[in-house]
Scaffold this motif. Structure first.
Motif, PDB file in Angstrom:
ATOM      1  N   CYS A 242       0.850  -1.183   0.000  1.00  0.00           N
ATOM      2  CA  CYS A 242       0.000   0.000   0.000  1.00  0.00           C
ATOM      3  C   CYS A 242       0.890   1.240   0.000  1.00  0.00           C
ATOM      4  O   CYS A 242       1.768   1.374   0.864  1.00  0.00           O
ATOM      5  CB  CYS A 242      -0.891  -0.011   1.242  1.00  0.00           C
ATOM      6  SG  CYS A 242      -1.951   1.427   1.356  1.00  0.00           S
TER       7      CYS A 242
ATOM      8  N   HIS B 298       0.343   4.102   0.923  1.00  0.00           N
ATOM      9  CA  HIS B 298       0.162   4.989   2.082  1.00  0.00           C
ATOM     10  C   HIS B 298       1.264   4.783   3.102  1.00  0.00           C
ATOM     11  O   HIS B 298       2.135   5.621   3.279  1.00  0.00           O
ATOM     12  CB  HIS B 298      -1.238   4.766   2.714  1.00  0.00           C
ATOM     13  CG  HIS B 298      -1.489   5.624   3.909  1.00  0.00           C
ATOM     14  ND1 HIS B 298      -2.212   5.176   4.993  1.00  0.00           N
ATOM     15  CD2 HIS B 298      -1.097   6.894   4.203  1.00  0.00           C
ATOM     16  CE1 HIS B 298      -2.263   6.149   5.900  1.00  0.00           C
ATOM     17  NE2 HIS B 298      -1.596   7.192   5.439  1.00  0.00           N
TER      18      HIS B 298
ATOM     19  N   CYS C  58      -6.764  -2.251   1.796  1.00  0.00           N
ATOM     20  CA  CYS C  58      -5.669  -2.352   2.761  1.00  0.00           C
ATOM     21  C   CYS C  58      -6.247  -2.454   4.179  1.00  0.00           C
ATOM     22  O   CYS C  58      -7.206  -1.764   4.511  1.00  0.00           O
ATOM     23  CB  CYS C  58      -4.775  -1.126   2.615  1.00  0.00           C
ATOM     24  SG  CYS C  58      -3.437  -1.097   3.823  1.00  0.00           S
TER      25      CYS C  58
ATOM     26  N   HIS D 286      -5.746   1.543   6.904  1.00  0.00           N
ATOM     27  CA  HIS D 286      -6.640   2.708   6.901  1.00  0.00           C
ATOM     28  C   HIS D 286      -7.730   2.606   5.853  1.00  0.00           C
ATOM     29  O   HIS D 286      -8.420   3.573   5.589  1.00  0.00           O
ATOM     30  CB  HIS D 286      -5.853   4.000   6.689  1.00  0.00           C
ATOM     31  CG  HIS D 286      -4.639   4.125   7.559  1.00  0.00           C
ATOM     32  ND1 HIS D 286      -3.402   3.648   7.175  1.00  0.00           N
ATOM     33  CD2 HIS D 286      -4.474   4.636   8.808  1.00  0.00           C
ATOM     34  CE1 HIS D 286      -2.521   3.879   8.121  1.00  0.00           C
ATOM     35  NE2 HIS D 286      -3.134   4.472   9.143  1.00  0.00           N
TER      36      HIS D 286
END
Ligand code: FES
Ligand code: FE2
Length: 372
Positions: free
Chosen positions: A62, A64, A82, A85
């Motif tokens: 991911c 992020h 994911c 979050h």
């Protein structure tokens, strides 16, 4: 002069993480369902996931905070989310289509994504193409031995991730002329196969030019080593076993579909490392799919080409009853042991290693990496 490093084969030397721009078999189709599975291939982490019958492969990270998407799950059709979050990605494009914890109007939605990989399913296996950016993707058939697609076949097989050793060690072990008659001489699989003491071998091309094959020019079943003695030592077997072994020396009639392949030798290999070992009634195929520089995913298939349904069924039974354990277990386990402990370069090659050298040459000739 004997070269101690691999500079003679620059592409090969640079390919610790594998040859790119090939299709690789990764796992059984039946192993890929709605729940994501993570694999590592050629140094890249990949998540596999099935949606409405179709398998997809995405970069397993991911963007992020770097959490593996393979730990997440599908909450909406055609996506994977994911676990951290809730960033949600489209399986077909890899585009992030919702950041759940930032609401439907999250400004980052649609602005990030993960890489996707071409996926195909053939022979009950999931194949992934690991390519360079903008590489042309050949049809998967190009990287599957033709005979497997041309016939109705029965397959028994084993896929072992995390096998230790660089993939090149596994490949060289597979095509190595020297070791089988020594390392495997007491393997259960070889118990009724007489092993020569040594051989004189030539490496030849198959007619389609894609494979190289080991052709025995002379077979020496026994030998005397001056000052040392005789090899191999006589087997101290009970008489009934000796008799059975003697009977098994008559070569069985080869399956006509295997004979039609017209192979110059029993063992052949092609890029990116597909090994083909032809027996009379079935053929063993193997891949060492690179995971990282120290591990590979070992894919072994045993294939029967018999056209009769009963024959195929009988083959499956025999595979599960003993071949899987004796051949794809103990026998190739001896190889795994060597592939794990060997450590090259440097190396000092000997005459039978013409096989290893020709394999490296084949890679230099047929790899698909951009020239450097
Ligand atoms: Fe994946 Fe935050 S790390 S959503
Ligand atoms: Fe071996």
């Amino acid at each position: 002069m004997v070269r101690q490093d691999w500079r003679t084969w620059p592409t090969y030397q640079a390919s610790a993480l594998g040859l790119r721009n090939f299709w690789y078999p990764v796992t059984w189709s039946s192993e890929v369902g709605a729940r994501p599975v993570g694999v590592q291939l050629l140094g890249e982490r990949i998540v596999l996931c099935r949606d409405r019958g179709r398998a997809y492969a995405l970069h397993d990270r991911c963007p992020h905070r770097g959490v593996p998407l393979s730990l997440g799950r599908t909450h909406f059709p055609g996506t994977v989310t994911c676990p951290y979050h809730g960033w949600t990605y489209r399986l077909d494009t890899g585009l992030m289509c919702a950041a759940i914890t930032d609401g439907p109007d999250s400004p980052i939605t649609g602005k990030v994504g993960v890489r996707t990989y071409p996926v195909a399913e053939r022979l009950g296996l999931v194949w992934i193409f690991i390519g360079d950016d903008h590489a042309e993707v050949p049809p998967v058939e190009q990287d599957i031995p033709e005979e497997l697609l041309a016939h109705r076949i029965a397959i028994g097989g084993r896929i072992q991730p995390g096998r230790r050793g660089n993939w090149r060690y596994a490949a060289e072990n597979g095509f190595d002329e020297g070791h089988a008659k020594f390392l495997h001489r007491n393997a259960l699989w070889a118990i009724f196969r007489r092993m020569p003491a040594w051989t004189e071998t030539r490496i030849v091309r198959t007619t389609d030019g894609r494979w190289i094959s080991r052709k025995w020019e002379a077979v020496h079943w026994e030998a005397d080593f001056r000052g040392l003695g005789h090899w191999p030592p006589a087997r101290s077997w009970p008489r009934f076993l000796q008799a059975a072994a003697a009977r098994s020396k008559t070569p069985p009639r080869t399956d006509p579909r295997i004979a039609a392949l017209d192979l110059p030798g029993m063992v052949s290999v092609r890029v990116p490392y597909i090994l083909r070992v032809a027996y009379a009634h079935y053929i063993h195929y193997e891949w060492a799919v690179p995971e990282d520089a120290e591990h590979h995913r070992y894919v072994q298939l045993l294939v029967s080409f018999t056209p009769e349904l009963l024959g195929r069924l009988w083959f499956r039974i025999r595979y599960l009853a003993y071949i899987r354990w004796v051949f794809h277990g103990q026998f190739t386990g001896q190889d795994a042991w060597m592939v794990d402990v060997m450590d090259i370069p440097p190396e000092r090659l000997y005459r039978p290693d013409a096989s290893v050298i020709e394999w490296r040459r084949l890679v230099e000739e047929q790899h698909r990496s951009p020239r450097h």
